[in-house]
Design a protein around this motif. Structure first.
Motif, PDB file in Angstrom:
ATOM      1  N   SER A  44       0.811  -1.218   0.000  1.00 42.70           N
ATOM      2  CA  SER A  44       0.000   0.000   0.000  1.00 42.70           C
ATOM      3  C   SER A  44       0.846   1.271   0.000  1.00 42.70           C
ATOM      4  CB  SER A  44      -0.919   0.006   1.229  1.00 42.70           C
ATOM      5  OG  SER A  44      -0.163  -0.160   2.418  1.00 42.70           O
ATOM      6  N   ALA A  45       2.163   1.135   0.209  1.00 37.41           N
ATOM      7  CA  ALA A  45       3.059   2.293   0.122  1.00 37.41           C
ATOM      8  C   ALA A  45       3.524   2.531  -1.313  1.00 37.41           C
ATOM      9  CB  ALA A  45       4.270   2.092   1.029  1.00 37.41           C
ATOM     10  N   GLY A  46       3.120   1.637  -2.220  1.00 37.06           N
ATOM     11  CA  GLY A  46       3.480   1.803  -3.625  1.00 37.06           C
ATOM     12  C   GLY A  46       4.755   1.106  -4.028  1.00 37.06           C
ATOM     13  N   GLU A  47       5.239   0.157  -3.220  1.00 38.48           N
ATOM     14  CA  GLU A  47       6.467  -0.557  -3.558  1.00 38.48           C
ATOM     15  C   GLU A  47       6.153  -1.879  -4.251  1.00 38.48           C
ATOM     16  OE1 GLU A  47      10.612  -2.315  -1.586  1.00 38.48           O
ATOM     17  OE2 GLU A  47       9.150  -1.248  -0.333  1.00 38.48           O
ATOM     18  N   LEU A  48       6.664  -2.028  -5.461  1.00 38.26           N
ATOM     19  CA  LEU A  48       6.530  -3.267  -6.217  1.00 38.26           C
ATOM     20  C   LEU A  48       7.804  -4.082  -6.024  1.00 38.26           C
ATOM     21  CD1 LEU A  48       5.134  -5.073  -8.402  1.00 38.26           C
ATOM     22  CD2 LEU A  48       6.346  -3.702 -10.117  1.00 38.26           C
ATOM     23  N   THR A  49       7.681  -5.264  -5.453  1.00 39.20           N
ATOM     24  CA  THR A  49       8.831  -6.128  -5.185  1.00 39.20           C
ATOM     25  C   THR A  49       8.732  -7.372  -6.055  1.00 39.20           C
ATOM     26  OG1 THR A  49       8.960  -5.358  -2.889  1.00 39.20           O
ATOM     27  CG2 THR A  49      10.096  -7.416  -3.432  1.00 39.20           C
ATOM     28  N   ILE A  50       9.825  -7.666  -6.778  1.00 37.30           N
ATOM     29  CA  ILE A  50       9.862  -8.848  -7.631  1.00 37.30           C
ATOM     30  C   ILE A  50      10.961  -9.764  -7.114  1.00 37.30           C
ATOM     31  CG2 ILE A  50      10.206  -9.705  -9.969  1.00 37.30           C
ATOM     32  CD1 ILE A  50       9.129  -7.076 -10.980  1.00 37.30           C
ATOM     33  N   SER A  51      10.605 -11.022  -6.861  1.00 36.76           N
ATOM     34  CA  SER A  51      11.530 -11.976  -6.267  1.00 36.76           C
ATOM     35  C   SER A  51      11.570 -13.253  -7.095  1.00 36.76           C
ATOM     36  CB  SER A  51      11.105 -12.307  -4.836  1.00 36.76           C
ATOM     37  OG  SER A  51      10.960 -11.135  -4.057  1.00 36.76           O
ATOM     38  N   GLY A  52      12.634 -14.023  -6.886  1.00 35.83           N
ATOM     39  CA  GLY A  52      12.746 -15.298  -7.581  1.00 35.83           C
ATOM     40  C   GLY A  52      13.945 -15.336  -8.494  1.00 35.83           C
ATOM     41  N   PHE A  53      13.772 -16.009  -9.630  1.00 35.95           N
ATOM     42  CA  PHE A  53      14.881 -16.172 -10.566  1.00 35.95           C
ATOM     43  C   PHE A  53      14.369 -15.982 -11.988  1.00 35.95           C
ATOM     44  CE2 PHE A  53      17.687 -18.496 -13.367  1.00 35.95           C
ATOM     45  CZ  PHE A  53      18.948 -18.172 -12.888  1.00 35.95           C
ATOM     46  N   GLY A  54      15.014 -15.092 -12.774  1.00 39.09           N
ATOM     47  CA  GLY A  54      14.650 -14.926 -14.167  1.00 39.09           C
ATOM     48  C   GLY A  54      14.397 -13.485 -14.551  1.00 39.09           C
ATOM     49  N   LYS A  74      -0.555   0.439 -12.077  1.00 30.12           N
ATOM     50  CA  LYS A  74       0.613   1.202 -12.526  1.00 30.12           C
ATOM     51  C   LYS A  74       0.638   2.628 -11.980  1.00 30.12           C
ATOM     52  CE  LYS A  74      -1.491   2.601 -16.939  1.00 30.12           C
ATOM     53  NZ  LYS A  74      -1.364   2.509 -18.421  1.00 30.12           N
ATOM     54  N   ASP A  75      -0.533   3.203 -11.695  1.00 34.38           N
ATOM     55  CA  ASP A  75      -0.586   4.564 -11.156  1.00 34.38           C
ATOM     56  C   ASP A  75      -0.312   4.610  -9.656  1.00 34.38           C
ATOM     57  OD1 ASP A  75      -1.165   5.531 -13.665  1.00 34.38           O
ATOM     58  OD2 ASP A  75      -3.332   5.437 -13.377  1.00 34.38           O
ATOM     59  N   GLN A  76      -0.043   3.446  -9.050  1.00 34.12           N
ATOM     60  CA  GLN A  76       0.272   3.383  -7.623  1.00 34.12           C
ATOM     61  C   GLN A  76       1.743   3.041  -7.356  1.00 34.12           C
ATOM     62  OE1 GLN A  76      -2.515   0.888  -5.418  1.00 34.12           O
ATOM     63  NE2 GLN A  76      -4.023   1.103  -7.054  1.00 34.12           N
ATOM     64  N   ILE A  77       2.461   2.610  -8.399  1.00 33.39           N
ATOM     65  CA  ILE A  77       3.823   2.104  -8.210  1.00 33.39           C
ATOM     66  C   ILE A  77       4.816   3.254  -8.135  1.00 33.39           C
ATOM     67  CG2 ILE A  77       5.641   0.646  -9.166  1.00 33.39           C
ATOM     68  CD1 ILE A  77       3.420  -0.997 -10.512  1.00 33.39           C
ATOM     69  N   LYS A  78       5.347   3.484  -6.924  1.00 33.50           N
ATOM     70  CA  LYS A  78       6.307   4.563  -6.697  1.00 33.50           C
ATOM     71  C   LYS A  78       7.739   4.055  -6.567  1.00 33.50           C
ATOM     72  CE  LYS A  78       2.917   7.439  -4.268  1.00 33.50           C
ATOM     73  NZ  LYS A  78       2.604   8.150  -2.991  1.00 33.50           N
ATOM     74  N   LYS A  79       7.873   2.782  -6.243  1.00 30.67           N
ATOM     75  CA  LYS A  79       9.203   2.211  -6.038  1.00 30.67           C
ATOM     76  C   LYS A  79       9.213   0.767  -6.520  1.00 30.67           C
ATOM     77  CE  LYS A  79      12.514   1.133  -2.319  1.00 30.67           C
ATOM     78  NZ  LYS A  79      12.764   1.206  -0.852  1.00 30.67           N
ATOM     79  N   ILE A  80      10.331   0.366  -7.120  1.00 28.08           N
ATOM     80  CA  ILE A  80      10.509  -1.019  -7.550  1.00 28.08           C
ATOM     81  C   ILE A  80      11.738  -1.578  -6.848  1.00 28.08           C
ATOM     82  CG2 ILE A  80      11.083  -2.548  -9.478  1.00 28.08           C
ATOM     83  CD1 ILE A  80       9.581  -0.620 -11.306  1.00 28.08           C
ATOM     84  N   THR A  81      11.614  -2.781  -6.310  1.00 26.58           N
ATOM     85  CA  THR A  81      12.747  -3.471  -5.698  1.00 26.58           C
ATOM     86  C   THR A  81      12.919  -4.818  -6.393  1.00 26.58           C
ATOM     87  OG1 THR A  81      12.417  -2.406  -3.549  1.00 26.58           O
ATOM     88  CG2 THR A  81      13.720  -4.425  -3.593  1.00 26.58           C
ATOM     89  N   LEU A  82      14.104  -5.039  -6.945  1.00 29.22           N
ATOM     90  CA  LEU A  82      14.407  -6.297  -7.633  1.00 29.22           C
ATOM     91  C   LEU A  82      15.224  -7.199  -6.728  1.00 29.22           C
ATOM     92  CD1 LEU A  82      15.415  -4.907 -11.164  1.00 29.22           C
ATOM     93  CD2 LEU A  82      13.150  -5.640 -10.372  1.00 29.22           C
ATOM     94  N   GLY A  83      14.834  -8.475  -6.648  1.00 28.50           N
ATOM     95  CA  GLY A  83      15.521  -9.445  -5.807  1.00 28.50           C
ATOM     96  C   GLY A  83      16.863  -9.872  -6.360  1.00 28.50           C
TER      97      GLY A  83
END
Length: 290
Positions: A44-54, A74-83
């Motif tokens: 709900s803070a707008g952080e998109l986290t992607i985890s795993g392999f690939g 997409k209008d809520q995503i303020k931050k992206i974190t890649l694993g």
């Protein structure tokens, strides 16, 4: 005793409030799969986290981008974190117009986040992968170790008015500065060899791109020929657009030997038959009289 009791209640209230605030800040809004071995979640803070392999890729057979699982958010995503083992592909992160920063795991060696901007790490230098569209900066100097700029790397930048491309960058790829509608100035080095189609699409306020050697170039278009010119508009070089890519072509200047074996004196690619005087080339200094 009453004051002590009130103090205890206040402390309990603060703890409950802080707990609820923390909980709300990390509440999961949506989640799911985005590849065979990849998962995603948006809080709900707008952080998109992607985890795993690939690598999450969203292209159809014609190379067109297809909707991502987080398209509705997409209008809520303020931050992206890649694993740790997640690879970046532009198709998964287009049209994120409120994105402010991209972070990567400390354990990854393939990517680096520099002030919230995502770079790929290669043996020969960095690749600018993604500049967050809503990063609050009016000017940006791309990292000096950068060797090329990826597809749609600086797309939809909301605040950017000026960009400096460093010496050493050789290629500016498809749509690199697409729809940067506030962009007014772009400085690029002499090392740039290709400028790909749609690079400046939608950059309505950008009229010229400036070389660090203080020459300027009109924007390349999808058709015709773009010319390199000096401040007075005199042609000094040219770029023939072929298959959507602008290739820099070295034009002849000074005393040059043509294929027929004849030496001629050139000015900006054209023979100057009226020139009389000294000319210096790699073979020495010569007196010219055409």
């Amino acid at each position: 005793k009453v004051a002590k009791t009130i103090g205890i209640f206040i402390a309990m209230f603060c703890c409950i409030f802080m707990f609820n605030s923390t909980y709300c800040a990390t509440e999961i809004v949506a989640s799911g799969q985005c590849g065979d071995d990849l998962t995603w979640q948006l809080d709900s803070a707008g952080e998109l986290t992607i985890s795993g392999f690939g690598q999450p890729i969203y292209l159809d057979h014609d190379g067109e981008c297809t909707p991502t699982p987080w398209e509705l958010y997409k209008d809520q995503i303020k931050k992206i974190t890649l694993g740790d083992n997640v690879s970046f592909h532009f198709s998964a992160f287009r049209n994120l117009t409120v994105l402010e920063s991209i972070e990567v795991s400390e354990n990854t060696t393939s990517y680096k986040s520099i002030d919230g901007v995502l770079y790929g790490v290669l043996d020969i230098g960095y690749v600018l992968e993604k500049y967050p569209a809503a990063k609050k900066a009016t000017s940006y100097e791309i990292h000096p170790f950068t060797t090329w700029i990826s597809d749609y790397a600086v797309e939809d930048a909301v605040y950017l008015e000026s960009i400096v491309v460093p010496e050493g960058v050789t290629s500016v790829n498809i749509g690199a500065f697409d729809n940067c509608d506030r962009l007014k100035n772009l400085t690029y080095p002499s090392t740039v060899e290709t400028i790909t189609w749609l690079t400046f699409n939608g950059c309505d306020k950008l009229k010229w791109v400036r070389n660090q050697s203080d020459t300027t170039m009109p924007l390349p278009s999808d058709e015709g020929t773009a010319y390199w010119v000096d401040e007075k508009g005199n042609r000094i070089n040219s770029s023939n657009l072929e298959n959507g890519i602008a290739y820099k072509i070295k034009v002849k200047n000074g005393l040059c030997q043509d294929a027929d074996g004849v030496w001629r004196y050139y000015v900006n690619g054209s023979v100057n038959e009226n020139y009389v005087g000294l000319a210096t080339n790699e073979n020495g200094t010569w007196y010219v009289k055409n």
